[in-house]
Design a protein around this motif. Sequence first.
Motif, PDB file in Angstrom:
ATOM      1  N   ARG A 186       0.833  -1.197   0.000  1.00 19.32           N
ATOM      2  CA  ARG A 186       0.000   0.000   0.000  1.00 19.32           C
ATOM      3  C   ARG A 186       0.877   1.259   0.000  1.00 19.32           C
ATOM      4  O   ARG A 186       0.615   2.221  -0.735  1.00 19.32           O
ATOM      5  CB  ARG A 186      -0.910  -0.021   1.228  1.00 19.32           C
ATOM      6  N   TYR A 187       1.920   1.240   0.802  1.00 16.63           N
ATOM      7  CA  TYR A 187       2.844   2.371   0.880  1.00 16.63           C
ATOM      8  C   TYR A 187       3.469   2.663  -0.485  1.00 16.63           C
ATOM      9  O   TYR A 187       3.499   3.818  -0.929  1.00 16.63           O
ATOM     10  CB  TYR A 187       3.937   2.057   1.901  1.00 16.63           C
ATOM     11  N   HIS A 188       3.937   1.632  -1.173  1.00 18.72           N
ATOM     12  CA  HIS A 188       4.592   1.824  -2.475  1.00 18.72           C
ATOM     13  C   HIS A 188       3.602   2.323  -3.531  1.00 18.72           C
ATOM     14  O   HIS A 188       3.935   3.200  -4.339  1.00 18.72           O
ATOM     15  CB  HIS A 188       5.258   0.527  -2.931  1.00 18.72           C
ATOM     16  N   PHE A 189       2.392   1.796  -3.533  1.00 20.24           N
ATOM     17  CA  PHE A 189       1.394   2.252  -4.502  1.00 20.24           C
ATOM     18  C   PHE A 189       1.033   3.718  -4.266  1.00 20.24           C
ATOM     19  O   PHE A 189       0.899   4.500  -5.209  1.00 20.24           O
ATOM     20  CB  PHE A 189       0.133   1.384  -4.428  1.00 20.24           C
ATOM     21  N   LEU A 190       0.879   4.086  -3.001  1.00 23.33           N
ATOM     22  CA  LEU A 190       0.533   5.474  -2.689  1.00 23.33           C
ATOM     23  C   LEU A 190       1.669   6.421  -3.061  1.00 23.33           C
ATOM     24  O   LEU A 190       1.428   7.547  -3.520  1.00 23.33           O
ATOM     25  CB  LEU A 190       0.182   5.600  -1.207  1.00 23.33           C
ATOM     26  N   LYS A 191       2.901   5.973  -2.880  1.00 21.00           N
ATOM     27  CA  LYS A 191       4.049   6.797  -3.274  1.00 21.00           C
ATOM     28  C   LYS A 191       4.081   6.997  -4.788  1.00 21.00           C
ATOM     29  O   LYS A 191       4.411   8.078  -5.283  1.00 21.00           O
ATOM     30  CB  LYS A 191       5.340   6.157  -2.783  1.00 21.00           C
ATOM     31  N   GLN A 192       3.746   5.936  -5.529  1.00 22.02           N
ATOM     32  CA  GLN A 192       3.690   6.056  -6.992  1.00 22.02           C
ATOM     33  C   GLN A 192       2.662   7.107  -7.407  1.00 22.02           C
ATOM     34  O   GLN A 192       2.921   7.942  -8.270  1.00 22.02           O
ATOM     35  CB  GLN A 192       3.321   4.713  -7.619  1.00 22.02           C
ATOM     36  N   LEU A 193       1.495   7.049  -6.779  1.00 23.87           N
ATOM     37  CA  LEU A 193       0.457   8.021  -7.091  1.00 23.87           C
ATOM     38  C   LEU A 193       0.892   9.440  -6.725  1.00 23.87           C
ATOM     39  O   LEU A 193       0.671  10.397  -7.475  1.00 23.87           O
ATOM     40  CB  LEU A 193      -0.835   7.661  -6.355  1.00 23.87           C
ATOM     41  N   SER A 194       1.535   9.584  -5.569  1.00 26.79           N
ATOM     42  CA  SER A 194       1.962  10.900  -5.102  1.00 26.79           C
ATOM     43  C   SER A 194       2.981  11.541  -6.049  1.00 26.79           C
ATOM     44  O   SER A 194       2.992  12.771  -6.228  1.00 26.79           O
ATOM     45  CB  SER A 194       2.576  10.799  -3.703  1.00 26.79           C
ATOM     46  N   LYS A 195       3.811  10.737  -6.655  1.00 27.44           N
ATOM     47  CA  LYS A 195       4.868  11.250  -7.525  1.00 27.44           C
ATOM     48  C   LYS A 195       4.374  11.553  -8.941  1.00 27.44           C
ATOM     49  O   LYS A 195       5.058  12.232  -9.706  1.00 27.44           O
ATOM     50  CB  LYS A 195       6.016  10.243  -7.598  1.00 27.44           C
ATOM     51  N   SER A 196       3.199  11.065  -9.279  1.00 30.27           N
ATOM     52  CA  SER A 196       2.697  11.235 -10.641  1.00 30.27           C
ATOM     53  C   SER A 196       2.153  12.645 -10.854  1.00 30.27           C
ATOM     54  O   SER A 196       1.408  13.171 -10.024  1.00 30.27           O
ATOM     55  CB  SER A 196       1.596  10.212 -10.929  1.00 30.27           C
ATOM     56  N   GLU A 197       2.516  13.240 -11.977  1.00 26.02           N
ATOM     57  CA  GLU A 197       1.982  14.560 -12.344  1.00 26.02           C
ATOM     58  C   GLU A 197       0.607  14.447 -12.997  1.00 26.02           C
ATOM     59  O   GLU A 197      -0.033  15.461 -13.271  1.00 26.02           O
ATOM     60  CB  GLU A 197       2.950  15.258 -13.303  1.00 26.02           C
TER      61      GLU A 197
END
Length: 339
Positions: A186-197
Motif C-alpha cells: 500500500r505504501y509503495h502504490f501510494l508513493k507512486q500516485l503521489s509522484k505522478s503529475e
Amino acid sequence: MVKIYTNHLFITPENRKEVFPLLFDLCYTDNSILHTLYEFVPTIEACDVAIVPVNLRRFGTRNDLNQFISEAQKKHKIVWLYSGGDFGLTLDSAVHVFRNGGFHSKLPSTTFILPSFINDPFQNKDQGVVAIPKIALPQIGFVGHAANSITKQLKELIGYCKNNLDIILNREQADFQRFYPSSTKRYHFLKQLSKSEKVATNFILRKNYSAGAKTVQDKAIARQEFFDNIAANPYTFCMRGAGNFSVRFYETLAMGRIPVVVNTDIRLPLDDQIDWSKHCIMVSEENMIQELVAFHTDIEPKDFIQMQIDNRNLWLNFLEREAYFSTIYGIFKNKINEV
C-alpha cells in the motif's frame, strides 16, 4: 417468508461476535425488516434453509460441520455457512458459504461475499450526496495505515505464519493464502500516485492503525479525519489488508464517492446482481495510474456526478446490513420457489 433452521444452543453471549450476521439480527434486534422476511422453524424438516449458527471456527470440528451439512442435505435443504475472519474457508459447491473475502478465480459460484457491515457515515440516512464536480486531474484521497519499515514487514510475516500454523493444527478452519505484505505494498502504490503529475493526491499516511489513538477522544478525531478525507475527494484509494477485501471500499460507497480498487483477484458482493464497473474503478498493480487516468479522461462530467450519487444509493439499497439480507432473501426465495 423463508423458513430457517439453526442450532440455537450456539447463540450465546460468549458467541455473540461469532453469530451468523443474519441470525444475529433476528435474535438480538426487534425492529429489523428482516423479521418480515425470515422466520425460525424448530426442525430441519420444516425449513427452507439450514444455517450453521456461528462462524465455522466456533462450531466445532470438521466432523461436526460435515454432520450438520449431511443431515440437511439428506432432507434436500439449502445450507448456509458463515466463514468470518480475514481468510475464510472454501468448501464445495453443495453448500453456500458467506465470507468477507477470498480469491474470485478460486471461489465457486455458491460463495457469497459479505459486505463489511459498517455504520452509516451520515447521521441522517436520507441525507443527500454533495457530489464533487469533475476537474482536469483525477483527485484521489487516502487516510490510513501504510508503512515501509522492516519492523512492520516482520510483524506482518509473523502474523501470517501464526494464522497458517493455526490452520495446520486445525485450530482454525480457513484457506491457506500466500504471504501478502499489504501495508508495505500500500505504501509503495501510494508513493507512486503521489509522484505522478497526472494525478492530484490528498494522502495522510499513518504508521499505525487509527493513528495509534488510545483514548476515545483521539479515536473519534482520527475517525473524523478519515471520513473528512473521503468527503473531500471524488476518488479514494482502496486495497486489501490481511484478507482479500477492503472495509474502506464500503465506506467510500456509503459516502457517495468512487473507490479505486487495486484488483487482487477479489470478488465483490452480489456480482451477479450489480454491475460493478458502474460503481468503482478496478486497477491493476502494474498499470494503476494509467487506468485511473484513462477512466477519468473518458467519463462525462454529468456521469461523474451521477456515479457518486448512485454509489450512495447502491450502499443503501444493497450493501447496508438489512438491505443486503433483503436482497439475499429475494435470491433464495426464487431458488426455493423453483424447487
